[in-house]
Design a protein around this motif. Sequence first.
Motif, mmCIF file in Angstrom:
data_model
loop_
_atom_site.group_PDB
_atom_site.id
_atom_site.type_symbol
_atom_site.label_atom_id
_atom_site.label_comp_id
_atom_site.label_asym_id
_atom_site.label_seq_id
_atom_site.Cartn_x
_atom_site.Cartn_y
_atom_site.Cartn_z
ATOM 1 N N SER A 20 0.807 -1.218 0.000
ATOM 2 C CA SER A 20 0.000 0.000 0.000
ATOM 3 C C SER A 20 0.842 1.272 0.000
ATOM 4 C CB SER A 20 -0.957 0.005 1.196
ATOM 5 O OG SER A 20 -0.257 -0.187 2.411
ATOM 6 N N GLY A 21 1.994 1.268 0.675
ATOM 7 C CA GLY A 21 2.838 2.458 0.694
ATOM 8 C C GLY A 21 3.384 2.816 -0.683
ATOM 9 N N PRO A 22 4.101 1.906 -1.359
ATOM 10 C CA PRO A 22 4.567 2.192 -2.723
ATOM 11 C C PRO A 22 3.425 2.429 -3.708
ATOM 12 C CG PRO A 22 5.809 0.378 -1.788
ATOM 13 C CD PRO A 22 4.693 0.659 -0.833
ATOM 14 N N LEU A 23 2.277 1.791 -3.477
ATOM 15 C CA LEU A 23 1.117 2.040 -4.330
ATOM 16 C C LEU A 23 0.706 3.504 -4.251
ATOM 17 C CD1 LEU A 23 -1.306 1.304 -6.075
ATOM 18 C CD2 LEU A 23 -2.436 0.392 -4.038
ATOM 19 N N VAL A 24 0.815 4.103 -3.073
ATOM 20 C CA VAL A 24 0.503 5.525 -2.925
ATOM 21 C C VAL A 24 1.424 6.359 -3.811
ATOM 22 C CG1 VAL A 24 0.597 7.476 -1.322
ATOM 23 C CG2 VAL A 24 -0.489 5.348 -0.624
ATOM 24 N N GLY A 25 2.730 6.043 -3.792
ATOM 25 C CA GLY A 25 3.675 6.783 -4.613
ATOM 26 C C GLY A 25 3.385 6.642 -6.095
ATOM 27 N N ALA A 26 3.136 5.414 -6.562
ATOM 28 C CA ALA A 26 2.862 5.177 -7.981
ATOM 29 C C ALA A 26 1.553 5.825 -8.403
ATOM 30 C CB ALA A 26 2.829 3.676 -8.256
ATOM 31 N N ALA A 27 0.506 5.648 -7.585
ATOM 32 C CA ALA A 27 -0.802 6.211 -7.921
ATOM 33 C C ALA A 27 -0.751 7.734 -7.929
ATOM 34 C CB ALA A 27 -1.855 5.718 -6.935
ATOM 35 N N ALA A 28 -0.010 8.330 -7.001
ATOM 36 C CA ALA A 28 0.098 9.785 -6.955
ATOM 37 C C ALA A 28 0.721 10.327 -8.232
ATOM 38 C CB ALA A 28 0.926 10.216 -5.738
ATOM 39 N N MET A 29 1.767 9.672 -8.717
ATOM 40 C CA MET A 29 2.427 10.112 -9.954
ATOM 41 C C MET A 29 1.472 10.018 -11.140
ATOM 42 S SD MET A 29 5.561 10.990 -9.145
ATOM 43 C CE MET A 29 6.603 10.828 -10.592
ATOM 44 N N ILE A 30 0.750 8.905 -11.224
ATOM 45 C CA ILE A 30 -0.163 8.689 -12.347
ATOM 46 C C ILE A 30 -1.343 9.652 -12.273
ATOM 47 C CG2 ILE A 30 -1.750 7.013 -13.380
ATOM 48 C CD1 ILE A 30 0.209 4.819 -12.449
ATOM 49 N N VAL A 31 -1.913 9.781 -11.091
ATOM 50 C CA VAL A 31 -3.093 10.627 -10.911
ATOM 51 C C VAL A 31 -2.778 12.087 -11.238
ATOM 52 C CG1 VAL A 31 -4.564 11.636 -9.137
ATOM 53 C CG2 VAL A 31 -4.307 9.165 -9.263
ATOM 54 N N MET A 32 -1.672 12.592 -10.700
ATOM 55 C CA MET A 32 -1.325 13.988 -10.932
ATOM 56 C C MET A 32 -1.084 14.267 -12.417
ATOM 57 S SD MET A 32 -0.919 16.990 -9.601
ATOM 58 C CE MET A 32 -0.624 16.899 -7.841
ATOM 59 N N SER A 33 -0.647 13.260 -13.165
ATOM 60 C CA SER A 33 -0.425 13.434 -14.606
ATOM 61 C C SER A 33 -1.708 13.757 -15.344
ATOM 62 C CB SER A 33 0.207 12.167 -15.190
ATOM 63 O OG SER A 33 1.423 11.859 -14.551
ATOM 64 N N PHE A 34 -2.835 13.292 -14.795
ATOM 65 C CA PHE A 34 -4.133 13.548 -15.417
ATOM 66 C C PHE A 34 -4.873 14.703 -14.737
ATOM 67 C CE2 PHE A 34 -3.123 9.230 -16.609
ATOM 68 C CZ PHE A 34 -3.558 9.148 -17.925
ATOM 69 N N GLY A 35 -4.249 15.328 -13.751
ATOM 70 C CA GLY A 35 -4.898 16.418 -13.030
ATOM 71 C C GLY A 35 -4.198 17.742 -13.199
ATOM 72 N N GLN A 36 -3.357 17.862 -14.223
ATOM 73 C CA GLN A 36 -2.563 19.083 -14.402
ATOM 74 C C GLN A 36 -3.326 20.182 -15.133
ATOM 75 O OE1 GLN A 36 0.992 16.995 -16.208
ATOM 76 N NE2 GLN A 36 2.077 18.211 -14.678
ATOM 77 N N THR A 37 -2.960 21.407 -14.791
ATOM 78 C CA THR A 37 -3.499 22.561 -15.490
ATOM 79 C C THR A 37 -2.555 22.958 -16.624
ATOM 80 O OG1 THR A 37 -4.351 24.806 -15.197
ATOM 81 C CG2 THR A 37 -2.347 24.245 -14.005
ATOM 82 N N GLU A 38 -3.075 23.636 -17.620
ATOM 83 C CA GLU A 38 -2.269 23.952 -18.806
ATOM 84 C C GLU A 38 -1.309 25.111 -18.560
ATOM 85 O OE1 GLU A 38 -2.824 25.039 -23.562
ATOM 86 O OE2 GLU A 38 -4.558 25.013 -22.226
ATOM 87 N N LEU A 39 -1.795 26.168 -17.933
ATOM 88 C CA LEU A 39 -0.999 27.379 -17.792
ATOM 89 C C LEU A 39 -0.597 27.616 -16.339
ATOM 90 C CD1 LEU A 39 -2.989 29.807 -20.135
ATOM 91 C CD2 LEU A 39 -0.945 28.461 -20.689
ATOM 92 N N VAL A 40 0.656 27.969 -16.145
ATOM 93 C CA VAL A 40 1.182 28.324 -14.830
ATOM 94 C C VAL A 40 1.828 29.697 -14.957
ATOM 95 C CG1 VAL A 40 2.765 27.694 -12.984
ATOM 96 C CG2 VAL A 40 1.601 25.900 -14.291
ATOM 97 N N ASN A 41 1.229 30.696 -14.303
ATOM 98 C CA ASN A 41 1.705 32.086 -14.425
ATOM 99 C C ASN A 41 1.773 32.525 -15.879
ATOM 100 O OD1 ASN A 41 2.064 32.281 -11.601
ATOM 101 N ND2 ASN A 41 4.109 31.378 -11.749
ATOM 102 N N GLY A 42 0.776 32.090 -16.647
ATOM 103 C CA GLY A 42 0.691 32.502 -18.033
ATOM 104 C C GLY A 42 1.572 31.725 -18.982
ATOM 105 N N GLN A 43 2.353 30.776 -18.460
ATOM 106 C CA GLN A 43 3.238 29.968 -19.293
ATOM 107 C C GLN A 43 2.762 28.522 -19.311
ATOM 108 O OE1 GLN A 43 5.791 31.457 -20.979
ATOM 109 N NE2 GLN A 43 5.153 33.414 -20.048
ATOM 110 N N LEU A 44 3.166 27.782 -20.351
ATOM 111 C CA LEU A 44 2.806 26.369 -20.441
ATOM 112 C C LEU A 44 3.386 25.617 -19.254
ATOM 113 C CD1 LEU A 44 1.429 24.220 -22.256
ATOM 114 C CD2 LEU A 44 3.688 23.791 -23.248
ATOM 115 N N ASN A 45 2.598 24.726 -18.685
ATOM 116 C CA ASN A 45 3.000 23.954 -17.517
ATOM 117 C C ASN A 45 4.382 23.319 -17.725
ATOM 118 O OD1 ASN A 45 3.256 22.098 -15.387
ATOM 119 N ND2 ASN A 45 1.063 21.654 -15.378
ATOM 120 N N PRO A 46 5.388 23.711 -16.923
ATOM 121 C CA PRO A 46 6.743 23.177 -17.128
ATOM 122 C C PRO A 46 6.888 21.722 -16.691
ATOM 123 C CG PRO A 46 6.696 24.582 -15.194
ATOM 124 C CD PRO A 46 5.348 24.712 -15.844
ATOM 125 N N LYS A 47 5.926 21.214 -15.953
ATOM 126 C CA LYS A 47 5.977 19.833 -15.470
ATOM 127 C C LYS A 47 4.998 18.932 -16.224
ATOM 128 C CE LYS A 47 8.910 20.499 -12.029
ATOM 129 N NZ LYS A 47 10.226 19.832 -11.950
#
Length: 361
Positions: free
Chosen positions: A101-128
């Motif tokens: 369950s612990g490593p699953l949290v790390g893997a799921a967090a990486m995957i989930v955040m990849s689909f939860g990103q916003t396009e613009l950060v301070n008017g620029q394309l998301n650097p991450k």
Amino acid sequence: MANPNTLGTGGLAYDKSKRAWPNEANVFIALILIILTFEALGQLLPYMKGQSMLFDFNMNRDGTILNVARIQIIILQVSIIGIIALGVTQVIISGGIDLSSGPLVGAAAMIVMSFGQTELVNGQLNPKAVFGDWAFDLPVIVPIFVGLAFGALIGCINGSFIAYTRIPPFIATLGMFLICRGIAQWWTKGQPVSFPTDSFAAIGSGMMPVVWFALLAILLFLIMKFTVYGKHTYAIGSNEDAARMSGINVKRHKVLVYMIASMLAAFAAVILSSKNLTAQAGMGQFYELYAIAMAVIGGVSLTGGRGSIVGTVLGAMVFGVIQSGFTFIKLDAYYQLIAMGSIIIGAVVLDQYRQQRATAG
């Protein structure tokens, strides 16, 4: 003539002296004693100068004698791991264990955040940015669904190996431990994933982790207490062969148990990444051990068949108070780890002692 009110089933005499306290009551009493111990240390240790851990007698600050800030911190720091502990509880009750369950949290967090990103950060394309334009500013349900689906897949694999190949749960989930940690590091070659949408960030903002923990604890309590699923879980943990002979599909149920546990861990990853506004491959370190500790401290038996969601919630609070208490008395971090390990061992020893007494009685 015997008083019929003192007779039990079949006319057996009812002995009031053999009534046992609910295990949850014992955990609650332990919680109170631990709080009082740290309060006493705050008064007795010379360098503490009469400080109080949970009370603030300067009522002009918040209008209450409670140290609201510290109480909020205690509840917050156990809520996310507590969600994992709810899933681990039903796994242990079924006679299994889940180390992934612990490593699953790390893997799921990486995957989930990849689909939860916003396009613009301070008017620029998301650097991450991980994906292209199609993955920006998606509805918040998308990353949540992706995370739960990933958790269900991991849980299905765990449960299937355990149920159908008879691999010991310890070995199967230990292997998945390494697989999930590898997935977390491979996903973006170890680079953090950041800058979520506002709707995704709202999932774990403020005290929302506590709200999610409370809601899921109530839901799991009702499921384990009043549904066929809960009864079958206890039956399998108590005696798997007897459960199979009574008509329970043990293999299918085990797969379901591990799927639910992994989905809860994945949802904890959603909340954690939302709360931190970033996801990193190292997230979830030791979470599996802390979750197991919360369940064991709460009275869940590692041999299966015994325990409760209420006990796990109280165990989480005990765990949080101990962690906060050690910080309060300024105990060094390495001493805290030694103390927490000793407490976990003590809880298991106490569980074994209770079982021996129950068997002898």
